[in-house]
Structures are given as structure tokens and as C-alpha cells.
Design a protein around this motif. Structure first.
Motif, PDB file in Angstrom:
ATOM      1  N   GLN A  49       2.655   1.874  -3.362  1.00 55.29           N
ATOM      2  CA  GLN A  49       1.786   2.341  -4.441  1.00 55.29           C
ATOM      3  C   GLN A  49       1.405   3.810  -4.294  1.00 55.29           C
ATOM      4  O   GLN A  49       0.792   4.379  -5.198  1.00 55.29           O
ATOM      5  CB  GLN A  49       0.524   1.484  -4.490  1.00 55.29           C
ATOM      6  CG  GLN A  49       0.780   0.062  -4.987  1.00 55.29           C
ATOM      7  CD  GLN A  49      -0.485  -0.776  -5.007  1.00 55.29           C
ATOM      8  OE1 GLN A  49      -1.071  -1.059  -3.974  1.00 55.29           O
ATOM      9  NE2 GLN A  49      -0.893  -1.183  -6.196  1.00 55.29           N
ATOM     10  N   MET A  50       1.764   4.434  -3.179  1.00 54.86           N
ATOM     11  CA  MET A  50       1.484   5.869  -3.014  1.00 54.86           C
ATOM     12  C   MET A  50       2.396   6.674  -3.940  1.00 54.86           C
ATOM     13  O   MET A  50       3.592   6.422  -3.996  1.00 54.86           O
ATOM     14  CB  MET A  50       1.751   6.304  -1.571  1.00 54.86           C
ATOM     15  CG  MET A  50       0.821   5.723  -0.547  1.00 54.86           C
ATOM     16  SD  MET A  50       1.273   6.335   1.127  1.00 54.86           S
ATOM     17  CE  MET A  50       0.020   5.502   2.111  1.00 54.86           C
ATOM     18  N   SER A  58       3.760   7.773   6.702  1.00 54.13           N
ATOM     19  CA  SER A  58       3.764   6.506   5.955  1.00 54.13           C
ATOM     20  C   SER A  58       5.171   5.966   5.785  1.00 54.13           C
ATOM     21  O   SER A  58       5.406   4.759   5.885  1.00 54.13           O
ATOM     22  CB  SER A  58       3.120   6.698   4.577  1.00 54.13           C
ATOM     23  OG  SER A  58       1.754   7.052   4.709  1.00 54.13           O
ATOM     24  N   ARG A  59       6.139   6.851   5.540  1.00 57.72           N
ATOM     25  CA  ARG A  59       7.531   6.411   5.405  1.00 57.72           C
ATOM     26  C   ARG A  59       8.035   5.824   6.727  1.00 57.72           C
ATOM     27  O   ARG A  59       8.723   4.809   6.749  1.00 57.72           O
ATOM     28  CB  ARG A  59       8.419   7.580   4.969  1.00 57.72           C
ATOM     29  CG  ARG A  59       8.129   8.101   3.563  1.00 57.72           C
ATOM     30  CD  ARG A  59       9.264   8.952   3.034  1.00 57.72           C
ATOM     31  NE  ARG A  59       9.572  10.088   3.880  1.00 57.72           N
ATOM     32  CZ  ARG A  59       9.020  11.292   3.768  1.00 57.72           C
ATOM     33  NH1 ARG A  59       8.097  11.499   2.837  1.00 57.72           N
ATOM     34  NH2 ARG A  59       9.374  12.279   4.566  1.00 57.72           N
ATOM     35  N   PRO A  95       4.615   9.098  -0.703  1.00 59.01           N
ATOM     36  CA  PRO A  95       4.254   8.771   0.685  1.00 59.01           C
ATOM     37  C   PRO A  95       4.581   9.921   1.630  1.00 59.01           C
ATOM     38  O   PRO A  95       5.634  10.557   1.507  1.00 59.01           O
ATOM     39  CB  PRO A  95       5.140   7.554   0.996  1.00 59.01           C
ATOM     40  CG  PRO A  95       5.495   6.988  -0.336  1.00 59.01           C
ATOM     41  CD  PRO A  95       5.593   8.148  -1.256  1.00 59.01           C
ATOM     42  N   ASP A  96       3.661  10.186   2.558  1.00 57.05           N
ATOM     43  CA  ASP A  96       3.924  11.242   3.532  1.00 57.05           C
ATOM     44  C   ASP A  96       4.897  10.735   4.587  1.00 57.05           C
ATOM     45  O   ASP A  96       5.264   9.560   4.620  1.00 57.05           O
ATOM     46  CB  ASP A  96       2.622  11.732   4.172  1.00 57.05           C
ATOM     47  CG  ASP A  96       1.828  10.609   4.832  1.00 57.05           C
ATOM     48  OD1 ASP A  96       2.436   9.806   5.564  1.00 57.05           O
ATOM     49  OD2 ASP A  96       0.600  10.549   4.622  1.00 57.05           O
ATOM     50  N   GLY A 100       0.812  -1.212   0.000  1.00 59.41           N
ATOM     51  CA  GLY A 100       0.000   0.000   0.000  1.00 59.41           C
ATOM     52  C   GLY A 100       0.846   1.262   0.000  1.00 59.41           C
ATOM     53  O   GLY A 100       0.550   2.221  -0.721  1.00 59.41           O
ATOM     54  N   ILE A 101       1.918   1.258   0.780  1.00 56.39           N
ATOM     55  CA  ILE A 101       2.796   2.432   0.840  1.00 56.39           C
ATOM     56  C   ILE A 101       3.589   2.574  -0.452  1.00 56.39           C
ATOM     57  O   ILE A 101       3.786   3.684  -0.964  1.00 56.39           O
ATOM     58  CB  ILE A 101       3.728   2.329   2.064  1.00 56.39           C
ATOM     59  CG1 ILE A 101       2.898   2.351   3.354  1.00 56.39           C
ATOM     60  CG2 ILE A 101       4.748   3.466   2.073  1.00 56.39           C
ATOM     61  CD1 ILE A 101       3.683   2.049   4.616  1.00 56.39           C
TER      62      ILE A 101
END
Length: 287
Positions: A141-142, A149-150, A145-146, A138-139
Motif C-alpha cells: 500500500q506504500m 521496505s523492499r 516503498p523505500d 502494508g508495503i
């Protein structure tokens, strides 16, 4: 004909790792055999995949995981149509940063042969990694990533690694890792500490507090290559990037990355990459 290529470890400025998601339509097999100083940690989410690592052909099904050691030659061979995987890449020396005082033997998996490592990583008692893999997917595919999320991804990578480490701790690998790969690790960092400056075997051995002969023996045992080959691949891979990304003359690039002259640089470049620097720049071949 397959050929070995050393790729530098490049990560985004904001994170000490890189995430890649491989959906069913993204094909992996290649004639190139990769070598790099970072670790690959992969999880199969669906389908199956066959890979090659350091002379061993391995099969991965959904739920299987793999760890590619620093400098371990590897390549993808074939995959099923529904193949789906997520791969995290990071440097061994960055693993565990921020967890001061914790003495986990992160090198333990790499004291085993490729096939033994694969068997222990995917032993029956190992908990399922699907939820971790789905979180990383999911991360990955961002688009961008903010920060949260990182951070979550880096924690998840540590959780996965801790899960994979348990079988190795039970079979007494910690000591083997500490007395093997750990002893040569300072030498792996030398080319990065002084980019463009050739590093001799004697200097690398001194950095590890070993005799040149003992250092050479351990380096080949734990990396599958010689220090001279590792060192020149590091400088050459950076020079290759300069060929593609700049209009510097080949003499200037040769000087910057520690080659005797443009002729020597051309010879080494052709030997490793199968083409001249001019052909590489003209074709704008990028990884």
C-alpha cells in the motif's frame, strides 16, 4: 468465452518481485485465463475466494495460501464481498538468490497436482501466515516503498515460502521435484536469453540434455502445454506490448519478434487474443 493469455513477467527495476493488494472493492473475476512464467504466492487476509487452476476449482478462506506454478493456467472465479488478499509475484530462479550454499528444493510444491498442493499448503499443522500477510499488505500500500521496505518484503516472501515448503519436505517431494520440473527449467529461460529469435524443440531439448521426445514429454507433463506453444506465447506477448506502446508498423514488430511476416503475425495475434493488432492498438487495450 474464456481464452488463454500469456503475460510476460515484468518487475520493477529495483526489485525481483511485485506486490499487489486486493481490497474488498477490487474485483478479480475475469474471463481471461492467465499463463505466465512467474509464480503467484497469495495469502487470503479476509473473506473467501474461489479460483480455477489447471482444471481444478479451489476454495480459499481467510488464512489460506496458494502457489501458482510457472505456466499453470489459472483464473479467478468468484469472491465474497469482504474479500481481501495480498499476492507476491516472482520468478522461481530468483528465489533463494543471496543464500548461497542452501539447497532448499524450491520446486517441491510443483511436483504435486494442483489439488494435492492446495491441501498441503493449507494443512492444519502449518503456522498462521496472517502476520506475514499483513506486513506485505502494508508495503504493497506504500506509494513508493523505500529500499529498506523492499528488502523487508523480499525477506518476508522467503519466510512465507519456507513455511509453506515444510509439509512438502516431510512427504518426500524433494526428489520428485529435482527429477521433474528441474530438468526442463533451462528451456524456460531460452526465449528470454535470445528475445525475438524462435527457439526450436530440438534446441530446447539440447539445453536440457534430453532427447527431443523425452523433453517434449516432460515439458507437457510439468507445464500442461507444449514447448512450441510456450515459446510462441512468449514472443507474442512481447509483440503485443510493442503494438500498444509504439507506433512501429506491424511488419517491423513481426520482424523484431520472429514472425514470418505481418500476415503471419496478424493471424497468430488474432488466434490468441481474439482481435487484430490494429484493433488492439486502436482500443489502447493494456494490462
Amino acid at each position: 468465452m474464456a481464452h488463454y493469455v500469456y503475460y510476460p513477467s515484468c518487475f520493477p527495476a529495483q526489485t525481483p518481485f511485485r506486490l499487489e493488494y486486493f481490497p474488498p472493492e477490487k474485483m478479480l473475476p475475469t474471463e481471461e485465463i492467465d499463463m505466465h512464467s512467474h509464480i503467484h504466492l497469495g495469502i487470503m487476509l479476509a473473506g473467501s475466494h474461489d479460483g480455477w487452476s489447471d482444471g481444478e476449482e479451489l476454495h480459499f478462506d481467510a488464512g489460506n495460501a496458494w502457489l501458482t506454478s510457472p505456466l499453470e493456467p489459472h483464473s479467478a472465479l468468484r469472491q465474497s464481498a469482504d474479500h481481501e488478499a495480498v499476492v507476491a509475484s516472482f520468478l522461481l530462479e530468483d528465489l533463494g538468490n543471496g543464500f548461497n550454499g542452501w539447497e532448499l528444493p524450491f520446486l517441491a510444491p510443483f511436483s504435486h497436482s494442483v489439488r494435492e498442493r492446495h491441501a498441503l499448503l493449507n494443512s492444519e499443522e502449518r503456522p498462521s501466515l496472517f502476520s506475514y500477510g499483513e506486513k506485505l499488505r502494508g508495503i504493497a500500500q506504500m506509494p513508493v516503498p523505500d529500499e529498506c521496505s523492499r528488502f523487508e518484503a523480499w525477506l518476508t516472501i522467503h519466510q512465507i515460502y519456507a513455511t509453506l515448503l515444510r509439509p512438502f519436505l516431510r512427504d518426500g517431494s524433494a526428489l520428485a521435484a529435482k527429477t521433474g520440473f528441474e530438468r526442463i527449467r533451462p528451456a524456460l529461460m531460452l526465449p528470454r536469453k535470445q528475445p525475438g529469435v524462435p527457439v526450436s524443440l530440438e534446441s530446447a531439448a539440447e539445453e536440457c540434455h534430453l532427447s527431443p521426445s523425452r523433453f517434449g514429454e516432460l515439458f507437457r507433463k510439468y507445464t500442461g502445454t507444449t514447448f512450441a506453444q510456450y515459446e510462441v506465447r512468449y514472443r507474442l506477448s512481447n509483440a503485443k506490448n510493442a503494438v500498444a506502446a509504439s507506433d512501429l508498423s506491424f511488419k517491423e514488430i513481426a520482424d523484431e519478434w520472429g514472425f514470418y511476416d505481418a500476415s503471419h503475425f496478424l493471424h497468430i495475434f488474432r488466434q490468441y487474443y481474439g482481435m487484430t493488432p490494429g484493433a488492439y492498438r486502436k482500443g489502447n487495450v493494456k494490462r
